[in-house]
Design a protein around this motif. Structure first.
Motif, PDB file in Angstrom:
ATOM      1  N   VAL A 179       0.841  -1.190   0.000  1.00  0.00           N
ATOM      2  CA  VAL A 179       0.000   0.000   0.000  1.00  0.00           C
ATOM      3  C   VAL A 179       0.875   1.238   0.000  1.00  0.00           C
ATOM      4  N   ASN A 180       1.930   1.218   0.791  1.00  0.00           N
ATOM      5  CA  ASN A 180       2.854   2.352   0.914  1.00  0.00           C
ATOM      6  C   ASN A 180       4.210   1.991   0.312  1.00  0.00           C
ATOM      7  N   PRO A 181       4.800   2.862  -0.507  1.00  0.00           N
ATOM      8  CA  PRO A 181       6.103   2.572  -1.102  1.00  0.00           C
ATOM      9  C   PRO A 181       7.206   2.554  -0.049  1.00  0.00           C
ATOM     10  N   LEU A 182       8.351   2.051  -0.440  1.00  0.00           N
ATOM     11  CA  LEU A 182       9.463   1.854   0.479  1.00  0.00           C
ATOM     12  C   LEU A 182       9.836   3.128   1.230  1.00  0.00           C
ATOM     13  N   ALA A 183       9.936   4.258   0.520  1.00  0.00           N
ATOM     14  CA  ALA A 183      10.355   5.505   1.165  1.00  0.00           C
ATOM     15  C   ALA A 183       9.398   5.895   2.285  1.00  0.00           C
ATOM     16  N   ASP A 184       8.088   5.719   2.053  1.00  0.00           N
ATOM     17  CA  ASP A 184       7.102   6.059   3.077  1.00  0.00           C
ATOM     18  C   ASP A 184       7.172   5.087   4.248  1.00  0.00           C
ATOM     19  N   ARG A 185       7.337   3.799   3.936  1.00  0.00           N
ATOM     20  CA  ARG A 185       7.441   2.812   5.016  1.00  0.00           C
ATOM     21  C   ARG A 185       8.678   3.072   5.869  1.00  0.00           C
ATOM     22  N   ALA A 186       9.780   3.424   5.225  1.00  0.00           N
ATOM     23  CA  ALA A 186      11.009   3.717   5.965  1.00  0.00           C
ATOM     24  C   ALA A 186      10.846   4.949   6.843  1.00  0.00           C
ATOM     25  N   ALA A 187      10.133   5.965   6.331  1.00  0.00           N
ATOM     26  CA  ALA A 187       9.931   7.194   7.105  1.00  0.00           C
ATOM     27  C   ALA A 187       9.108   6.927   8.364  1.00  0.00           C
ATOM     28  N   VAL A 188       8.073   6.094   8.243  1.00  0.00           N
ATOM     29  CA  VAL A 188       7.219   5.801   9.394  1.00  0.00           C
ATOM     30  C   VAL A 188       7.969   4.962  10.421  1.00  0.00           C
ATOM     31  N   ILE A 189       8.653   3.918   9.969  1.00  0.00           N
ATOM     32  CA  ILE A 189       9.401   3.057  10.893  1.00  0.00           C
ATOM     33  C   ILE A 189      10.545   3.830  11.541  1.00  0.00           C
ATOM     34  N   GLY A 190      11.265   4.617  10.749  1.00  0.00           N
ATOM     35  CA  GLY A 190      12.398   5.370  11.281  1.00  0.00           C
ATOM     36  C   GLY A 190      12.011   6.444  12.264  1.00  0.00           C
ATOM     37  N   ALA A 191      10.758   6.902  12.220  1.00  0.00           N
ATOM     38  CA  ALA A 191      10.320   7.953  13.143  1.00  0.00           C
ATOM     39  C   ALA A 191      10.112   7.430  14.560  1.00  0.00           C
ATOM     40  N   LEU A 192       9.967   6.119  14.728  1.00  0.00           N
ATOM     41  CA  LEU A 192       9.810   5.559  16.073  1.00  0.00           C
ATOM     42  C   LEU A 192      11.116   5.700  16.841  1.00  0.00           C
ATOM     43  N   SER A 193      11.026   6.130  18.093  1.00  0.00           N
ATOM     44  CA  SER A 193      12.241   6.383  18.864  1.00  0.00           C
ATOM     45  C   SER A 193      13.032   5.116  19.149  1.00  0.00           C
ATOM     46  N   CYS A 194      12.396   3.947  19.054  1.00  0.00           N
ATOM     47  CA  CYS A 194      13.106   2.698  19.332  1.00  0.00           C
ATOM     48  C   CYS A 194      13.966   2.247  18.161  1.00  0.00           C
ATOM     49  N   VAL A 195      13.740   2.798  16.973  1.00  0.00           N
ATOM     50  CA  VAL A 195      14.453   2.367  15.766  1.00  0.00           C
ATOM     51  C   VAL A 195      15.653   3.273  15.524  1.00  0.00           C
ATOM     52  N   ASP A 196      16.821   2.656  15.355  1.00  0.00           N
ATOM     53  CA  ASP A 196      18.046   3.435  15.145  1.00  0.00           C
ATOM     54  C   ASP A 196      18.459   3.510  13.676  1.00  0.00           C
ATOM     55  N   HIS A 197      18.298   2.421  12.949  1.00  0.00           N
ATOM     56  CA  HIS A 197      18.703   2.410  11.541  1.00  0.00           C
ATOM     57  C   HIS A 197      17.693   1.609  10.729  1.00  0.00           C
ATOM     58  N   VAL A 198      17.437   2.078   9.488  1.00  0.00           N
ATOM     59  CA  VAL A 198      16.537   1.386   8.567  1.00  0.00           C
ATOM     60  C   VAL A 198      17.303   1.099   7.284  1.00  0.00           C
ATOM     61  N   VAL A 199      17.153  -0.123   6.785  1.00  0.00           N
ATOM     62  CA  VAL A 199      17.827  -0.549   5.565  1.00  0.00           C
ATOM     63  C   VAL A 199      16.817  -1.360   4.754  1.00  0.00           C
ATOM     64  N   SER A 200      17.045  -1.537   3.468  1.00  0.00           N
ATOM     65  CA  SER A 200      16.140  -2.350   2.652  1.00  0.00           C
ATOM     66  C   SER A 200      16.892  -3.527   2.052  1.00  0.00           C
ATOM     67  N   PHE A 201      16.138  -4.547   1.635  1.00  0.00           N
ATOM     68  CA  PHE A 201      16.745  -5.690   0.950  1.00  0.00           C
ATOM     69  C   PHE A 201      15.779  -6.182  -0.122  1.00  0.00           C
ATOM     70  N   ALA A 202      16.327  -6.591  -1.264  1.00  0.00           N
ATOM     71  CA  ALA A 202      15.511  -6.977  -2.408  1.00  0.00           C
ATOM     72  C   ALA A 202      15.204  -8.465  -2.446  1.00  0.00           C
ATOM     73  N   GLU A 203      16.013  -9.282  -1.728  1.00  0.00           N
ATOM     74  CA  GLU A 203      15.813 -10.721  -1.732  1.00  0.00           C
ATOM     75  C   GLU A 203      14.594 -11.100  -0.894  1.00  0.00           C
ATOM     76  N   ASP A 204      14.193 -12.360  -0.952  1.00  0.00           N
ATOM     77  CA  ASP A 204      13.044 -12.805  -0.166  1.00  0.00           C
ATOM     78  C   ASP A 204      13.381 -12.984   1.309  1.00  0.00           C
ATOM     79  N   THR A 205      14.651 -13.133   1.626  1.00  0.00           N
ATOM     80  CA  THR A 205      15.086 -13.222   3.026  1.00  0.00           C
ATOM     81  C   THR A 205      16.260 -12.263   3.239  1.00  0.00           C
ATOM     82  N   PRO A 206      16.493 -11.842   4.486  1.00  0.00           N
ATOM     83  CA  PRO A 206      17.596 -10.914   4.754  1.00  0.00           C
ATOM     84  C   PRO A 206      18.910 -11.622   5.073  1.00  0.00           C
ATOM     85  N   VAL A 207      19.105 -12.844   4.559  1.00  0.00           N
ATOM     86  CA  VAL A 207      20.292 -13.624   4.911  1.00  0.00           C
ATOM     87  C   VAL A 207      21.576 -12.870   4.583  1.00  0.00           C
ATOM     88  N   ALA A 208      21.637 -12.240   3.407  1.00  0.00           N
ATOM     89  CA  ALA A 208      22.863 -11.525   3.027  1.00  0.00           C
ATOM     90  C   ALA A 208      23.160 -10.384   3.991  1.00  0.00           C
TER      91      ALA A 208
END
Length: 493
Positions: A408-437
């Motif tokens: 519903v919301n593109p990556l930039a918007d999702r990152a902005a909402v998650i990053g605004a929470l005081s508990c979150v220090d860093h936000v990163v994205s990954f294109a694979e189906d799992t974050p193993v890399a």
């Protein structure tokens, strides 16, 4: 069918547009309590006094601001609320200055009672070359002020959306005021009490009380035990609610942030921006104002306390008794969530954290339409360490996992909402189906996932355990899903 991503306020996440939306609601708020005139007298010092070994300050600037309950009222007005202040001032120059400051800020002062022969409460700080060297206070005598209970009753009869009590024990609120508030309880809207002695307001049945560590000690009859004040406050949550007669307690712990302790949901902690004590003047007032505004407009408790923490962070970056406006708050929330790190940047940041001895926690997900379950989950994850990294699936990855029409919301918007929470220090994205890399690159101390998983279900678990990390499965909150939120938005639209 198109979907509006503007969630109703009762489910709205912490985002840059939330302060503006709250200001548009413009709730009616009555602030009752101890109004104070804060003054700062500053100038250079070039010598010591001959009478005593103290600096001689050549005062060249005098700046005054509304303090105490008056500062809470000014902050509420700056955030868009329609505010009336019920308080007592003297018929002196300080009282006239305070009334002028309130009028200029857009606070309704028609219920401000002028008491002949009574001095206005005031705090004057002497600042020499940016360092405070002394403070002297004017404190009115305790006692009943004739006519105050009647003025208070008239203001409360109007039926505000919220009422804030600011009782700082400077003689403005007597037992008759407590009885008047209690007698009008069904007309007060959301009742927020900020008081040195919260037990005396228990008969009013507050919705929320906001004690600091010292006020918690007064309420419990003991200090918060142990090195971890947050854990001690959380353990005492039930007792605090009982003793304060309150539905919810928000413990403010300055540099340790704040702790929301509701009766029927997990505790929610915020993380504060570190600042020296000299920059904390008025931060509590801004916190209370933003918290009240958000609750009066119907936002959920965790979002309201996150917004309140952001407002406090705004003012601790300034000198004197500061005010947080809607624009200030929007800017702060936006700045908190604007950084989406690359994998290489994240690796460098994590290396710096490790050098400083910090414990790294990592989690991942789509976080498409952020809801209460997400916020509780991320808050719990942060408490497993010192630094929380959140990895978001790219838009293409979300579509593969969730199907057509998502995200519903593109990556930039999702990152902005998650990053605004005081508990979150860093936000990163990954294109694979799992974050193993990413896990192999970052090697977090803890890999956290929600309670709808088990460690055995996760393809990431062997990677984490291979380098010596730990997989943590967090609490499961049933009936909290993005799909359900989207369906509710559809139904309302």
């Amino acid at each position: 069918m198109s979907i509006s991503v503007t969630a109703p306020l009762e489910s709205a996440p912490l985002a840059a547009d939330l302060p503006r939306r709250l200001a548009e609601v413009a709730p009616r708020v009555v602030v009752v309590g101890d109004a104070v005139l804060d003054c700062w007298l500053s100038g250079p010092t070039r010598r010591l006094s001959r009478e005593a070994p103290v600096p001689v300050v050549e005062v060249d600037v005098t700046r005054c601001a509304a303090g105490g309950a008056a500062n809470t009222a000014v902050n509420l007005a700056a955030l868009g609320a329609r505010v009336s202040l019920v308080a007592v001032v003297g018929d002196d120059d300080d009282g006239a200055t305070l009334r002028r400051l309130l009028d200029e800020a857009g606070v309704d002062t028609s219920a401000l009672l002028v008491a002949p022969g009574r001095p206005t409460a005031a705090k004057r700080r002497i600042v020499a070359d940016d360092a405070m060297v002394a403070r002297y206070d004017t404190v009115p005598a305790d006692g009943t002020v004739e006519g105050f209970a009647a003025v208070l009753a008239d203001a409360l009869d109007a039926g505000p959306d919220a009422t804030v009590v600011c009782d700082y024990a400077v003689g403005g609120l007597d037992d008759a005021a407590v009885s008047t508030v209690a007698a009008h309880r069904d007309r007060l809207g959301v009742l927020v009490v900020d008081a040195h002695d919260l037990a005396r307001w228990a008969p009013a049945g507050p919705d929320v009380v906001t004690p600091n560590a010292g006020e918690v000690a007064v309420l419990l009859g003991r200090a918060l035990d142990g090195a971890d004040r947050v854990a001690a406050a959380e353990a005492a949550g039930g007792e605090l609610r009982t003793r304060a007669g309150a539905a919810t307690v928000v413990v403010t712990l300055d540099r340790d942030g704040a702790l929301l302790l509701p009766p029927d949901l997990p505790a929610h902690r915020t993380w504060a921006r570190p600042a020296p004590e000299s920059r904390a003047c008025g931060a509590g007032d801004s916190f209370t104002a933003a918290l009240t505004l958000a609750l009066a407009a119907g936002t959920p408790g965790p979002t309201a306390v996150e917004l309140a923490q952001a407002a406090a962070d705004v003012v601790v970056g300034r000198t004197g008794t500061a005010v947080c406006s809607t624009a200030d708050l929007s800017s702060r929330v936006s700045a908190s969530g604007e950084s989406l790190s690359s994998a290489a940047e994240l690796a460098r940041l994590v290396a710096d954290h490790r050098t400083a001895g910090r414990r790294i926690v990592f989690t991942n997900g789509c976080f498409d339409v952020v809801h209460r379950g997400h916020v509780a989950y991320l808050n719990q994850a942060k408490r497993l360490g010192d630094v929380l990294v959140v990895a978001l699936n790219t838009d293409e990855g979300v579509a593969r996992l969730k199907g057509p029409g998502r995200p519903v919301n593109p990556l930039a918007d999702r990152a902005a909402v998650i990053g605004a929470l005081s508990c979150v220090d860093h936000v990163v994205s990954f294109a694979e189906d799992t974050p193993v890399a990413l896990l192999e690159a970052v090697r977090p101390d803890v890999y956290a996932k929600g309670g709808d998983y088990t460690a055995a279900m996760l393809t990431e678990s062997p990677v984490v355990t291979a380098y010596g990390g730990r997989v943590a499965i967090l609490d499961y909150l049933p009936d909290r899903s993005t799909t359900a939120v989207v369906e509710r938005i559809r139904a309302r639209g």
